[in-house]
Motif scaffolding. Sequence first.
Motif, PDB file in Angstrom:
ATOM      1  N   ARG A   1     -34.925  16.729 -20.173  1.00 30.99           N
ATOM      2  CA  ARG A   1     -36.319  17.090 -20.387  1.00 30.99           C
ATOM      3  C   ARG A   1     -37.224  16.010 -19.817  1.00 30.99           C
ATOM      4  O   ARG A   1     -36.915  14.816 -19.877  1.00 30.99           O
ATOM      5  CB  ARG A   1     -36.627  17.281 -21.881  1.00 30.99           C
TER       6      ARG A   1
ATOM      7  N   GLY B   1     -40.588  14.802 -20.780  1.00 34.48           N
ATOM      8  CA  GLY B   1     -41.578  14.971 -21.823  1.00 34.48           C
ATOM      9  C   GLY B   1     -41.362  16.297 -22.527  1.00 34.48           C
ATOM     10  O   GLY B   1     -40.323  16.557 -23.120  1.00 34.48           O
ATOM     11  N   ARG B   2     -42.333  17.192 -22.420  1.00 31.61           N
ATOM     12  CA  ARG B   2     -42.258  18.487 -23.087  1.00 31.61           C
ATOM     13  C   ARG B   2     -41.620  19.568 -22.220  1.00 31.61           C
ATOM     14  O   ARG B   2     -41.434  20.698 -22.691  1.00 31.61           O
ATOM     15  CB  ARG B   2     -43.669  18.930 -23.483  1.00 31.61           C
TER      16      ARG B   2
ATOM     17  N   ASP C   1     -49.651  11.988 -25.733  1.00 33.54           N
ATOM     18  CA  ASP C   1     -50.166  13.315 -25.420  1.00 33.54           C
ATOM     19  C   ASP C   1     -49.727  13.796 -24.052  1.00 33.54           C
ATOM     20  O   ASP C   1     -49.804  14.981 -23.750  1.00 33.54           O
ATOM     21  CB  ASP C   1     -51.713  13.315 -25.414  1.00 33.54           C
TER      22      ASP C   1
ATOM     23  N   ILE D   1     -47.733  14.809 -20.550  1.00 35.27           N
ATOM     24  CA  ILE D   1     -46.521  15.589 -20.263  1.00 35.27           C
ATOM     25  C   ILE D   1     -45.366  14.630 -20.041  1.00 35.27           C
ATOM     26  O   ILE D   1     -44.272  14.817 -20.558  1.00 35.27           O
ATOM     27  CB  ILE D   1     -46.738  16.454 -19.008  1.00 35.27           C
TER      28      ILE D   1
ATOM     29  N   ASP E   1     -43.108  11.213 -20.344  1.00 36.60           N
ATOM     30  CA  ASP E   1     -42.748  10.352 -21.471  1.00 36.60           C
ATOM     31  C   ASP E   1     -42.745   8.919 -20.971  1.00 36.60           C
ATOM     32  O   ASP E   1     -41.806   8.480 -20.326  1.00 36.60           O
ATOM     33  CB  ASP E   1     -41.375  10.734 -22.009  1.00 36.60           C
TER      34      ASP E   1
END
Length: 399
Positions: A95, A97-98, A393, A395, A397
Amino acid sequence: MTVYPAFPAHDVATHEDAAPLAVRVVDPLSLSPELAAAWDALADDASEPNPFVERWCLQPALHLLDPERRARLVMVRDGDGGPVIGVMPLAPADRYGRLPLRHAIGWAHPNHFLGLPLVRAGFERLFWSILLGWCDAAPWARTLVHLPRLTEDGPLHRALADVAQGRGRAVEIVHREERALLDSRLSPDAYWQAAVRAKKRKELRRQTKRLADQGELAFRRWRPDEPLDPWIDAFLDLEMRGWKGRAGSALASHGETEAWFRATLAGAVATDRLAMSALDLDGRPLAMLIHFLCPPGGFSFKTAFDEAYARFSPGVLLQRENLDLLDDPAIDWVDSCAVPHHPMIDSIWRERRRLVWVNVPLSAAPDRWRFDALTRVEAIWRRWKRPHSTPSDAIQDPS
């Protein structure tokens, strides 16, 4: 040990007498004495110092803090018997981030405060070219390589940008931070006078006097002829009794992090990298500091203080004595390794180190397509979140 052939570096300058290069993924748990010595020798010739990738620090981290064995300890070497020109831990990530997006990352753990690889000076562009070419062919690497905490505009960041441009894509900076740095030619006293307001200095003198009224106040430094374990035990106890202990993030909160800490400090002693200091009251530490000294730089690795004496600012008083580092002829600067806007160290150390998190695309057509799509999405996201966004916050990381 797996050996991969090197990829041609036709788009970067190389040394004319360079032997064929090889990329090796090395098992850190069964490192040969010969490779261990080559890794150690690299640290003394590094383009930019990074204690967190030196063998005494990274090898126990890979052993103790990567239980799923996801990290690859990657070495770029000048032929089979030549010197190692670069070392970096890489890992696959599912992944971004999201987003569900497979990619490669520079592996780190929560106490790994700088993402620079260890690269021999003068070989920066060659290292990046070989490493990225190897990632292009690695079956587990997809889309991009995400590299956290590079020194902005440092030799390694500049070389990476040059190599990426030669591969047809620019490096994307996805996050920036600044943290406190000590970098001055002033004497300790002159720096203290210039950095700290007169009113604050007066208050600290008052606190020192009140603290000294409670017992014998003493500053001490660890000496190489002293036993190490009493210092380690005292630091772990001090940290555990503070907010990190209550939050479960102290080194002694988990067996594996305590074991890594003990092994790492023992390794730092063996390589002459360790500096420790303490502010004591009646022989009991109120504040402690741990540094890794890697000339020409230093790294303020860990600090702890007794919160029962917080009204006396023992951590600040210890930092005042710690400015003696300015008198060390082997050390030009010291990285605080602190979070940005740290309320204590930012008020004393006035210089700043700029760090960047970057993405570098891999070369296959599907990788380039996914990278370009991600870059567009991130640009939209940043415009939408600005100006109130925080790293958590984003996208990406940035850890």
